[in-house]
Design a protein around this motif. Sequence first.
Motif, PDB file in Angstrom:
ATOM      1  N   TRP A   1       0.828  -1.207   0.000  1.00 44.33           N
ATOM      2  CA  TRP A   1       0.000   0.000   0.000  1.00 44.33           C
ATOM      3  C   TRP A   1       0.864   1.259   0.000  1.00 44.33           C
ATOM      4  O   TRP A   1       0.509   2.263  -0.622  1.00 44.33           O
ATOM      5  N   THR A   2       2.012   1.209   0.666  1.00 46.87           N
ATOM      6  CA  THR A   2       2.896   2.380   0.714  1.00 46.87           C
ATOM      7  C   THR A   2       3.404   2.754  -0.679  1.00 46.87           C
ATOM      8  O   THR A   2       3.731   3.924  -0.921  1.00 46.87           O
ATOM      9  N   GLU A   3       3.475   1.776  -1.605  1.00 45.21           N
ATOM     10  CA  GLU A   3       3.904   2.066  -2.970  1.00 45.21           C
ATOM     11  C   GLU A   3       2.726   2.364  -3.888  1.00 45.21           C
ATOM     12  O   GLU A   3       2.843   3.158  -4.828  1.00 45.21           O
ATOM     13  N   ALA A   4       1.597   1.715  -3.626  1.00 42.54           N
ATOM     14  CA  ALA A   4       0.426   1.920  -4.474  1.00 42.54           C
ATOM     15  C   ALA A   4      -0.287   3.235  -4.152  1.00 42.54           C
ATOM     16  O   ALA A   4      -0.812   3.904  -5.060  1.00 42.54           O
ATOM     17  N   LYS A   5      -0.298   3.636  -2.891  1.00 44.46           N
ATOM     18  CA  LYS A   5      -1.057   4.813  -2.467  1.00 44.46           C
ATOM     19  C   LYS A   5      -0.655   6.082  -3.221  1.00 44.46           C
ATOM     20  O   LYS A   5      -1.535   6.808  -3.715  1.00 44.46           O
ATOM     21  N   PRO A   6       0.642   6.419  -3.347  1.00 41.89           N
ATOM     22  CA  PRO A   6       0.995   7.652  -4.069  1.00 41.89           C
ATOM     23  C   PRO A   6       0.541   7.637  -5.531  1.00 41.89           C
ATOM     24  O   PRO A   6       0.169   8.681  -6.074  1.00 41.89           O
ATOM     25  N   ILE A   7       0.574   6.468  -6.168  1.00 45.28           N
ATOM     26  CA  ILE A   7       0.150   6.358  -7.564  1.00 45.28           C
ATOM     27  C   ILE A   7      -1.348   6.632  -7.683  1.00 45.28           C
ATOM     28  O   ILE A   7      -1.807   7.394  -8.540  1.00 45.28           O
ATOM     29  N   ILE A   8      -2.124   6.009  -6.795  1.00 45.63           N
ATOM     30  CA  ILE A   8      -3.576   6.174  -6.833  1.00 45.63           C
ATOM     31  C   ILE A   8      -3.965   7.598  -6.466  1.00 45.63           C
ATOM     32  O   ILE A   8      -4.837   8.206  -7.093  1.00 45.63           O
TER      33      ILE A   8
END
Length: 387
Positions: A240-247
Amino acid sequence: MRIRTAFSLIGLWALSLPAFTVQAQAITTDKARDVMDAILMQSGISATLSDATLTSDGAAALTYDDISLGLSGYSTPRTLRMNGVHVTVRDTDQANQVDLDIKLPERAKMNAEATSDQRDLTMRNAGGYLRWDTVKNAPVTFDGFADFLIGDEPVTRKHWLMNGLVLQWLPQQARVSWQSAEWTGPNREKRGSTKAASLIVYPGDNGETHLDYAHDGLWLPSLLQPRTVRIKSSSEGLPWTEAKPIIEKGFLDMLTGTAPRMARKQIGNALWQKAADNGAPVKIDEFYIESRGLEALGTGELLAQHAARYGFTGEMDFNLLGKDLLQNLIGTPESPTLLGALVPFAVNGLASGEPGPGGTTQYGTRLLADGRIVVNGVTVYQAPNGG
């Protein structure tokens, strides 16, 4: 689906989110204007402040006219225009954070050089809430909504409409949902509708990223209609720490005028790149599809790979109820119908099923790196040029 403009409307909801005002202090109109100037500048929105007053509960009430937001990602340049946006700004119990309550007008327009690209927009109870960090100049959370949205094209009389739209960005969740939608072709010829849809992205207990999608009552003018779809997916290799900024970036792009179709593509490409770099499998924990007497229930796993012909390899195992209905539609390898002759891999794949429980047919499907599709050990599709 003609819902792109609805998201562009919410571009002003880069002004949006739940206001918690425990022990909040009074705010001055000067501070409220400074906050709004920063938000408008960062969002690419031009506007004229026409009124600024203090309320009895210590908030600042601002009204903006001549609002203009340039829209990107469309075939021609377009601009969203509206008047009479009301913003109430309140201080909070958190240092360097303020809350904004935004109310959008009932009428707006999408301007464009070509008349056919223009839209007359109607919005009912549309707006949102925003918690804004005044030091980082960034949203902390937002919650946009609209009871009713409709866009009319003045020349062709095409339209789209949505009811019960919700767009949220919370610390541990991103969500888009609506209660019903419809879109038409020229002269209001119905092209599609859905009763409800929901997309939620959130972290799991171990920090993995989850994505749940569902829609009900989808109608399309075609023989095969996935009227109900449920998908629950997760990826431990895509934290989630990597996906959150993208989303988050994708959501903010949509809120500030990027065409949703382009923003979705950018989100998908960035998540795929991250998953491929991490070697992260995406688990389809469950999927369910229903369409005119057909039902399929199963699980799967996909792996993003740079070397894969279609970007993924993977497996999907599912049970199908209603094989006979499909076979009547597309035929068998020995006797395909006209439709089946156009999609021979579907005919071969359907025929490769094996008896399953409760009258179902079992399918074990594999997508290989060279583009082959294998069903229950039978290659039913060979990509062109030998791979």
